[in-house]
Enzyme design. Structure first.
Site, PDB file in Angstrom:
ATOM      1  N   PRO A 246      22.605 -51.728 -33.613  1.00  0.00           N
ATOM      2  CA  PRO A 246      21.505 -52.000 -32.675  1.00  0.00           C
ATOM      3  C   PRO A 246      20.253 -51.136 -32.870  1.00  0.00           C
ATOM      4  O   PRO A 246      19.875 -50.357 -31.988  1.00  0.00           O
ATOM      5  CB  PRO A 246      22.157 -51.753 -31.316  1.00  0.00           C
ATOM      6  CG  PRO A 246      23.173 -50.691 -31.586  1.00  0.00           C
ATOM      7  CD  PRO A 246      23.717 -50.998 -32.971  1.00  0.00           C
ATOM      8  N   CYS A 247      19.591 -51.307 -34.012  1.00  0.00           N
ATOM      9  CA  CYS A 247      18.353 -50.561 -34.227  1.00  0.00           C
ATOM     10  C   CYS A 247      17.264 -51.006 -33.258  1.00  0.00           C
ATOM     11  O   CYS A 247      16.277 -50.287 -33.049  1.00  0.00           O
ATOM     12  CB  CYS A 247      17.888 -50.701 -35.672  1.00  0.00           C
ATOM     13  SG  CYS A 247      17.625 -52.390 -36.220  1.00  0.00           S
TER      14      CYS A 247
END
Length: 283
Positions: A246-247
């Site tokens: 989850p950047c």
């Protein structure tokens, strides 16, 4: 996507951009619907189908003020409180199901030589995606509406690998993430090509809870490299697996969302979607 689905996607993307740029005025349903040339009723239905929530709720969770509130003084947020007290219900962090295995030094050096990579195209709530897997796990996933460009970009990551266009069970399991049917979700394994530093950053991203945001500096501190914010940003920007790593939950310390490999509109959509999913568990 069909031509009509592309039109609908572009309309919702335009609506998200408008909401993002005008959140201080809190535009109502009629105003946003007019901007994308739809009736309020049709817009409400289309937006809810695409984003999984109403335009009104989406507005509440996709503004810069929302991001700043989550970060202010590192105090507990509503989402954090819900998560820590177990109020997230069935919305368990998908990150708990994700593990990373780095490729061997030989695989890293030789561009994936001797690797057999299966790949396929699919749909998600945030647009079309390409997803690829080795026999050890997911090695690549990216948003793209152009299949030719998507394949070429993926191929650049593994120039010496053998590619087969086919869907396998590893890909299918990973795609359950988008349906939220976690009763069918087995542990997702990622088989990634990266340096030790990149792998460490990506592993740290997995620890950011659903519905929360953090900063590049905070990630640098967690990996005990407090002066490496720029290097952390570069590692985050090279994340090869969209959404699963989850950047999109990392923003600037000022509260500005910052860049995203697959577009800021999509980043805004994902943050809002995750926020409303958690919020809906306990309202």
């Amino acid at each position: 996507m069909t031509e009509q689905q592309n039109i609908n996607y572009n309309r919702i993307a335009e609506a998200i951009d408008y909401i993002k740029e005008n959140f201080k005025e809190q535009p109502n349903l009629d105003e946003v619907a007019e901007k994308v040339h739809l009736s309020p009723f049709h817009f409400q239905r289309l937006f809810s189908e695409w984003a999984g929530t109403s335009p009104k709720k989406f507005l509440q969770y996709t503004t810069v003020e929302y991001a700043k509130t989550l970060l202010k003084d590192n105090q507990a947020t509503l989402f954090e409180t819900a998560y820590e007290t177990g109020l997230s219900g069935t919305g368990r962090l998908h990150d708990l199901f994700v593990t990373i295995e780095g490729m061997t030094p030989a695989e890293y050096r030789n561009g994936g030589k001797n690797l057999v990579i299966n790949y396929s195209f699919s749909e998600s709530p945030f647009g079309n995606i390409i997803v690829a897997s080795t026999d050890k796990g997911i090695c690549y996933m990216a948003f793209s509406d152009n299949e030719t460009l998507a394949f070429s970009t993926m191929q650049n990551h593994f120039p010496n690998a053998l590619f087969r266009q086919m869907v396998d069970i590893i890909q299918q399991n990973a795609l359950y993430i988008f349906t939220h049917d976690w009763t069918k979700l087995n542990q997702i394994k990622l088989h990634l090509k990266g340096t030790d530093f990149q792998l460490k950053v990506w592993q740290t991203l997995l620890k950011i809870p659903l519905g929360q945001l953090t900063t590049y500096g905070a990630i640098a501190a967690k990996i005990e490299k407090p002066n490496a914010s720029r290097a952390v940003g570069t590692a985050i920007g090279s994340n090869p697996v969209a959404f699963l790593i989850p950047c999109h939950r990392v923003i600037q310390s000022t509260g500005i969302l910052g860049g995203y490999m697959w577009g800021n509109t999509r980043k805004t959509a994902i943050i809002g979607w995750e926020g409303t999913k958690i919020h809906s568990e306990f309202i």
